[in-house]
Design an enzyme around this catalytic site. Structure first.
Site, PDB file in Angstrom:
ATOM      1  N   GLY A   1     -33.048  35.289  -4.390  1.00 26.23           N
ATOM      2  CA  GLY A   1     -32.236  35.164  -3.178  1.00 26.23           C
ATOM      3  C   GLY A   1     -31.017  36.053  -3.282  1.00 26.23           C
ATOM      4  O   GLY A   1     -31.131  37.264  -3.402  1.00 26.23           O
TER       5      GLY A   1
ATOM      6  N   ILE B   1     -30.354  29.472 -11.639  1.00 25.40           N
ATOM      7  CA  ILE B   1     -29.774  30.671 -12.245  1.00 25.40           C
ATOM      8  C   ILE B   1     -28.414  30.921 -11.613  1.00 25.40           C
ATOM      9  O   ILE B   1     -28.319  31.169 -10.407  1.00 25.40           O
ATOM     10  CB  ILE B   1     -30.695  31.889 -12.053  1.00 25.40           C
ATOM     11  CG1 ILE B   1     -32.045  31.628 -12.727  1.00 25.40           C
ATOM     12  CG2 ILE B   1     -30.047  33.152 -12.609  1.00 25.40           C
ATOM     13  CD1 ILE B   1     -33.062  32.737 -12.537  1.00 25.40           C
TER      14      ILE B   1
ATOM     15  N   VAL C   1     -17.971  38.881  -9.679  1.00 29.01           N
ATOM     16  CA  VAL C   1     -16.631  38.537  -9.221  1.00 29.01           C
ATOM     17  C   VAL C   1     -16.259  39.492  -8.093  1.00 29.01           C
ATOM     18  O   VAL C   1     -15.803  40.590  -8.321  1.00 29.01           O
ATOM     19  CB  VAL C   1     -15.597  38.641 -10.353  1.00 29.01           C
ATOM     20  CG1 VAL C   1     -14.224  38.233  -9.857  1.00 29.01           C
ATOM     21  CG2 VAL C   1     -16.006  37.787 -11.543  1.00 29.01           C
TER      22      VAL C   1
ATOM     23  N   LYS D   1     -12.001  45.935   4.371  1.00 29.81           N
ATOM     24  CA  LYS D   1     -11.886  47.063   3.452  1.00 29.81           C
ATOM     25  C   LYS D   1     -11.900  48.351   4.272  1.00 29.81           C
ATOM     26  O   LYS D   1     -12.876  48.650   4.959  1.00 29.81           O
ATOM     27  CB  LYS D   1     -13.048  47.070   2.455  1.00 29.81           C
ATOM     28  CG  LYS D   1     -13.082  48.296   1.557  1.00 29.81           C
ATOM     29  CD  LYS D   1     -14.355  48.355   0.748  1.00 29.81           C
ATOM     30  CE  LYS D   1     -14.513  49.710   0.066  1.00 29.81           C
ATOM     31  NZ  LYS D   1     -15.814  49.824  -0.628  1.00 29.81           N
TER      32      LYS D   1
ATOM     33  N   PRO E   1     -10.038  56.680   2.534  1.00 30.14           N
ATOM     34  CA  PRO E   1     -10.398  55.888   3.713  1.00 30.14           C
ATOM     35  C   PRO E   1     -11.785  56.272   4.214  1.00 30.14           C
ATOM     36  O   PRO E   1     -12.190  57.436   4.134  1.00 30.14           O
ATOM     37  CB  PRO E   1      -9.317  56.252   4.731  1.00 30.14           C
ATOM     38  CG  PRO E   1      -8.810  57.597   4.302  1.00 30.14           C
ATOM     39  CD  PRO E   1      -8.928  57.615   2.797  1.00 30.14           C
TER      40      PRO E   1
ATOM     41  N   VAL F   1     -40.179  31.403 -10.704  1.00 29.83           N
ATOM     42  CA  VAL F   1     -41.454  32.042 -11.012  1.00 29.83           C
ATOM     43  C   VAL F   1     -41.673  31.962 -12.518  1.00 29.83           C
ATOM     44  O   VAL F   1     -40.835  32.415 -13.308  1.00 29.83           O
ATOM     45  CB  VAL F   1     -41.466  33.506 -10.537  1.00 29.83           C
ATOM     46  CG1 VAL F   1     -42.738  34.217 -11.012  1.00 29.83           C
ATOM     47  CG2 VAL F   1     -41.372  33.569  -9.017  1.00 29.83           C
TER      48      VAL F   1
ATOM     49  N   LEU G   1     -30.321  45.273  -7.621  1.00 31.37           N
ATOM     50  CA  LEU G   1     -30.147  45.522  -9.049  1.00 31.37           C
ATOM     51  C   LEU G   1     -31.471  45.619  -9.796  1.00 31.37           C
ATOM     52  O   LEU G   1     -31.505  46.127 -10.908  1.00 31.37           O
ATOM     53  CB  LEU G   1     -29.277  44.423  -9.671  1.00 31.37           C
ATOM     54  CG  LEU G   1     -27.852  44.320  -9.135  1.00 31.37           C
ATOM     55  CD1 LEU G   1     -27.114  43.173  -9.816  1.00 31.37           C
ATOM     56  CD2 LEU G   1     -27.095  45.620  -9.322  1.00 31.37           C
TER      57      LEU G   1
ATOM     58  N   THR H   1     -21.687  51.150  -3.938  1.00 34.84           N
ATOM     59  CA  THR H   1     -22.999  51.687  -3.588  1.00 34.84           C
ATOM     60  C   THR H   1     -24.111  50.638  -3.621  1.00 34.84           C
ATOM     61  O   THR H   1     -25.188  50.882  -3.068  1.00 34.84           O
ATOM     62  CB  THR H   1     -23.373  52.835  -4.546  1.00 34.84           C
ATOM     63  OG1 THR H   1     -23.236  52.377  -5.902  1.00 34.84           O
ATOM     64  CG2 THR H   1     -22.473  54.036  -4.335  1.00 34.84           C
TER      65      THR H   1
ATOM     66  N   ILE I   1     -24.709  47.270  -2.396  1.00 34.10           N
ATOM     67  CA  ILE I   1     -25.196  46.660  -1.162  1.00 34.10           C
ATOM     68  C   ILE I   1     -25.531  47.739  -0.136  1.00 34.10           C
ATOM     69  O   ILE I   1     -26.518  47.622   0.607  1.00 34.10           O
ATOM     70  CB  ILE I   1     -24.170  45.655  -0.618  1.00 34.10           C
ATOM     71  CG1 ILE I   1     -24.082  44.452  -1.572  1.00 34.10           C
ATOM     72  CG2 ILE I   1     -24.546  45.194   0.780  1.00 34.10           C
ATOM     73  CD1 ILE I   1     -23.056  43.427  -1.166  1.00 34.10           C
TER      74      ILE I   1
END
Length: 512
Positions: free
Chosen positions: A13, A50, A55, A86, A104, A187, A333, A344, A346
């Site tokens: 997830g 899990i 952070v 941001k 920016p 799994v 990941l 970079t 997401i």
């Protein structure tokens, strides 16, 4: 057989898994509405056993575009996930100690196409980002909206990005995944065959089959690893290999910064990502140049107070040689990892999902997807490495970095020795999706002192009428954007207005 209209199973997830569920389910429904016949199914298999270690998380503007595409409410998202705005990244001590520059993420050339604003700024010795609305908003600490009467009006036409708590973001995205089946289980086995994965065994005894599997299990790579996926290591290009995340509290008497801080240190750099309630931080460093205890001591000295690290994590930068093998695609990941210097992760996941949705039923889709993924992550890698083109030689880390810049980067710099990067230097990314191009390279190279002012001054000097017109527009934009920023609400003030929406979202999440 159509993969898009078939059975799609996502394992894992979190942000990546639920983004996959939302984007692919949306693609299925749109294809069905277009007369494509059968609408497929999407199932997410995730386990609550899990824990999440991360952070804070930063995005690019593509996340906001994705929310709009899916019809999701930005204000509710921000309130529910502890998100802040941001506008870009502030790079501190990268060129030399005591120096900073900003990146920016808005592009003023979108409102002034064809006008050489950046070239004029460089030739005139002015900050390259001075004519950016987001620079003015960063400096003023303001929200992207102003109150006019009883309405909140956007400050400009540009998409901002976000900082948020990624665990809360995953839960909120899950609550919005209508028509998606969720299985809370781990799994325990993967059965494979000539075409890829044939079945998943779950801890509760169930067996899961699908036409397409997505591996969103992060570094565990539970699915793609069973197919013998090969990892391409970037350790020879990116110089850091450990991360020490920790939280900091906000100063209640100061504004919440609407930017990520990337603060260079003696053996790497520290991120500070301001969420609504606290600051997500971490030191990304090289264990060839310092130890975990020394790294913690260095950060505590820089901050002037103790920290409580949540972990000290080895990181292995790189990517899969082929993230799409057989009937299985690795995302997030599970497919690649880079230090979080330019948000970079997401961004890459969203772009990959849009490519996947478009190419699932293309006979050449797998080859095209794998090639696009390779280009995307390799380009991210080279752009991140460019941040290390520093004047610093004050520690062994910086001296070693200075002596090991890869040829791919130095060759590119040679091309730009006497001119700025231009859009024509970058091949269009597939589907014209957002990618690392000149608008991101320029502020970094300028901030590091690597652009040639004399060359741009000479070039514009040959076009005096254009130079005068550009100077006028440049000044008008600066004035307009500074005035606009002063009319906007304070960042914290705007977040406080959004906060009541969080309780509504929290209640909805409990139902999912």
């Amino acid at each position: 057989m159509s993969l898009l209209s078939g059975r799609i199973v996502i394992v894992g997830g979190g942000t990546a898994g639920w983004l996959a569920a939302l984007i692919l389910r949306d693609a299925q429904l749109r294809a069905g509405q277009g007369g494509g016949g059968q609408v497929g199914t999407v199932t997410v298999v995730e386990t609550s056993k899990i824990p999440t270690i991360g952070v804070g998380e930063g995005t690019t503007a593509v996340f906001r575009q994705m929310l709009k595409h899916l019809g999701l409410d930005e204000a509710e998202f921000m309130a529910a996930t502890g998100a802040t705005v941001k506008y870009g990244i502030r790079h501190r001590d990268w060129r030399r100690i005591g120096h900073h520059y900003d990146g920016p993420i808005d592009d003023p050339h979108l409102v002034a196409p064809g006008v050489p604003l950046a070239q004029y700024a460089l030739a005139s010795g002015r900050p390259l980002t001075e004519a950016h609305l987001f620079q003015a908003l960063m400096d003023a600490g303001r929200a992207p909206v102003a109150r006019i009467g009883d309405r909140l009006v956007p400050a400009g036409p540009f998409h901002h990005a976000y900082h948020f708590d990624q665990a809360r973001a995953g839960m909120w995205l899950r609550s919005k995944a209508r028509g998606v089946t969720r299985i809370n289980a781990q799994v325990t086995g993967v059965q494979t065959g000539p075409a890829g994965i044939t079945m998943l065994a779950l801890e509760d005894g169930r067996r899961i089959e699908a036409d397409l599997f997505l591996d969103c299990t992060g570094f565990r790579r539970t699915l793609i690893g069973s197919l013998g996926a090969q990892w391409m290591d970037y350790g020879d290009v990116l110089p850091v290999n450990r991360a020490m995340p920790f939280w900091l509290n906000h100063d209640p008497d100061t504004e919440i910064a609407p930017f990520t801080l990337a603060w260079a240190q003696g053996a790497g750099w520290m991120w500070q990502i301001p969420t609504r309630d606290r600051m997500g931080c971490g030191y990304v460093y090289s264990d060839l140049h310092t130890t975990p205890d020394q790294a913690q001591a260095e950060i505590e000295a820089a901050l002037g107070h103790p920290i409580e690290p949540r972990a000290d994590i080895p990181i292995r930068a790189g990517r899969l040689r082929a993230p799409w093998l057989g009937n299985t695609v690795a995302l997030g990941l599970a497919s690649s990892f880079l230090e979080p210097l330019e948000a970079t992760s997401i961004h890459g996941t969203i772009v990959q999902l849009l490519l996947l949705a478009g190419w699932l039923d293309d006979p050449e889709g797998r080859a095209r997807y794998n090639a696009a993924h390779a280009r995307q992550v390799d380009d991210f890698r080279d752009f991140i490495r460019a941040h290390y083109l520093s004047e610093r030689r004050d520690t062994g880390f910086w001296r070693d970095v200075a002596g090991s810049h890869p040829a791919a980067l130095t060759d590119r710099l040679a091309d730009w020795a006497n001119r700025m990067p231009e859009r024509s230097d970058f091949a269009p990314f597939p589907m014209r999706l957002p990618h690392v191009e000149e608008q991101l390279w320029r502020p970094v190279l300028a901030g590091l002192g690597l652009l040639d002012r004399g060359a741009e001054k000479q070039a514009l000097g040959l076009r005096p009428a254009e130079r005068r017109a550009t100077a006028t527009l440049h000044g008008e934009l600066i004035d307009e954007y500074r005035k606009a920023s002063q009319r906007c609400l304070g960042h914290r003030e705007w977040l406080d207005l959004l906060e009541p929406l969080g309780s509504k979202a929290d209640a909805e999440q409990l139902q999912h």
